[in-house]
Design an enzyme around this catalytic site. Structure first.
Site, short mmCIF file in Angstrom:
data_model
loop_
_atom_site.label_atom_id
_atom_site.label_comp_id
_atom_site.label_asym_id
_atom_site.label_seq_id
_atom_site.Cartn_x
_atom_site.Cartn_y
_atom_site.Cartn_z
N ASN A 41 0.84 -1.20 0.00
CA ASN A 41 0.00 0.00 0.00
C ASN A 41 0.87 1.25 0.00
OD1 ASN A 41 -2.14 -1.71 0.18
ND2 ASN A 41 -2.93 -0.92 2.12
N LYS A 97 -6.85 6.00 -44.75
CA LYS A 97 -6.71 4.56 -44.53
C LYS A 97 -7.97 3.85 -44.98
CE LYS A 97 -3.67 5.22 -40.56
NZ LYS A 97 -3.54 5.10 -39.10
#
Length: 313
Positions: free
Chosen positions: A40, A194
């Site tokens: 932690n 594209k």
């Protein structure tokens, strides 16, 4: 500089934070980030911030989740320490790519992170060149959205002959961004169109615009794995470009990016220091520009209540 201003940095890019502080003529304020034995995180602010105007510098870079948690806990610690106002300075907001629900049952994570930052204690956000500009609207607190386009454009102005240069967008979605870049340099632009060529989702690029015999500069908000950049370079070379260069605000350069760029037929790549670049990612063809003066100027204006937008007028 007003004594009420404090700047802290988490672990993602302390070099940028130190450079920002040097520009402002103030020291970087101390913060201790540690871990308990169970992994932690713990954050302790190491000086008095009561009624101070506080800025915390943290980019969302690898390890992204750790860096986000560091920022969240730091914001909460500053709020608990009675800071008057806390601004999250996020040079690179990676979750701006998660800006829409484009698949079933997924999170719009850019919005989630925005909500978490505010819950943690951010009263304001200062960031740069979001991948999707609409992420700006995910925040219910003020957001100052800076851009490094003028910084990168000035580099090309000083180091290249613009008479034969053309700016290139890798797809139609980036055309608006590249348009601002090309206008800044007063050069023409082209777009890679594209097209899906079969059912296997393979795409083939076609250049919309004139690049034959010209010096092409691809402009992007970020370079991550460099896959799109590599295919764009190949498309431009096939279309007869004399030379190819690239500019991007965020040099993330993750995964295979460095090896791809090391062997790519590209003359130069320009990025900024919104993302820390460790020694292993340095290549001779990559130039890293600093955006510390821009962040420092924005912080000074936010602190004094002046217009941040005026920096770009």
């Amino acid at each position: 500089m007003n004594d009420a201003l404090r700047i802290f940095a988490c672990n993602s890019n302390p070099a940028l934070a130190n450079e920002i502080c040097a520009k402002l003529g103030i020291p970087l304020s101390p913060v201790e980030i540690s871990r308990f034995s169970n992994d932690n995180l713990q954050v302790q602010i190491r000086e008095n911030v009561r009624e101070r105007d506080v800025f915390v510098v943290q980019a969302f870079t690898e390890p992204v989740s750790d860096h986000i948690m560091e920022l969240m806990i730091t914001l909460d610690a500053l709020r608990s320490a009675s800071a008057r106002r806390v601004t999250a300075v996020i040079p690179y907001y990676s979750y701006a790519r998660s800006d829409k629900k484009d698949a079933p049952r997924i999170s719009i994570t850019g919005r989630l992170i925005a909500d978490m930052l505010i819950t943690a204690g951010a009263n304001r956000v200062l960031t740069m060149d979001l991948h999707a500009e609409q992420v700006h609207g995910f925040f219910s607190v003020p957001v100052d959205h800076l851009t490094a386009i003028p910084t990168i454009a000035e580099h090309f102005r000083r180091n290249h002959d613009l008479a034969n240069m053309v700016a290139v967008a890798t797809d139609a979605g980036g055309a608006k961004r590249v348009g601002r870049f090309s206008e800044r340099l007063d050069i023409p632009m082209a777009i890679i169109d594209k097209r899906r060529v079969d059912d296997t989702s393979v795409k083939q690029g076609h250049v919309v615009g004139d690049v034959k015999g010209r010096d092409a500069v691809i402009f992007e908000d970020e370079i991550s794995t460099a896959g799109t950049l590599l295919s764009t370079i190949e498309t431009l070379r096939a279309a007869g470009a004399r030379s190819v260069h690239a500019g991007a605000v965020h040099g993330v350069l993750c995964g295979p990016a460095i090896e791809r760029l090391r062997n790519a037929p590209i003359e130069s790549i320009v990025v900024t220091n919104t993302v820390h670049m460790p020694p292993g990612k340095h290549l001779d063809k990559i130039t890293q520009l600093t955006v510390a003066p821009l962040f420092a100027a924005a912080i000074e204006r936010i602190h004094s209540g002046e217009s941040v937008g005026a920096l770009f007028e």
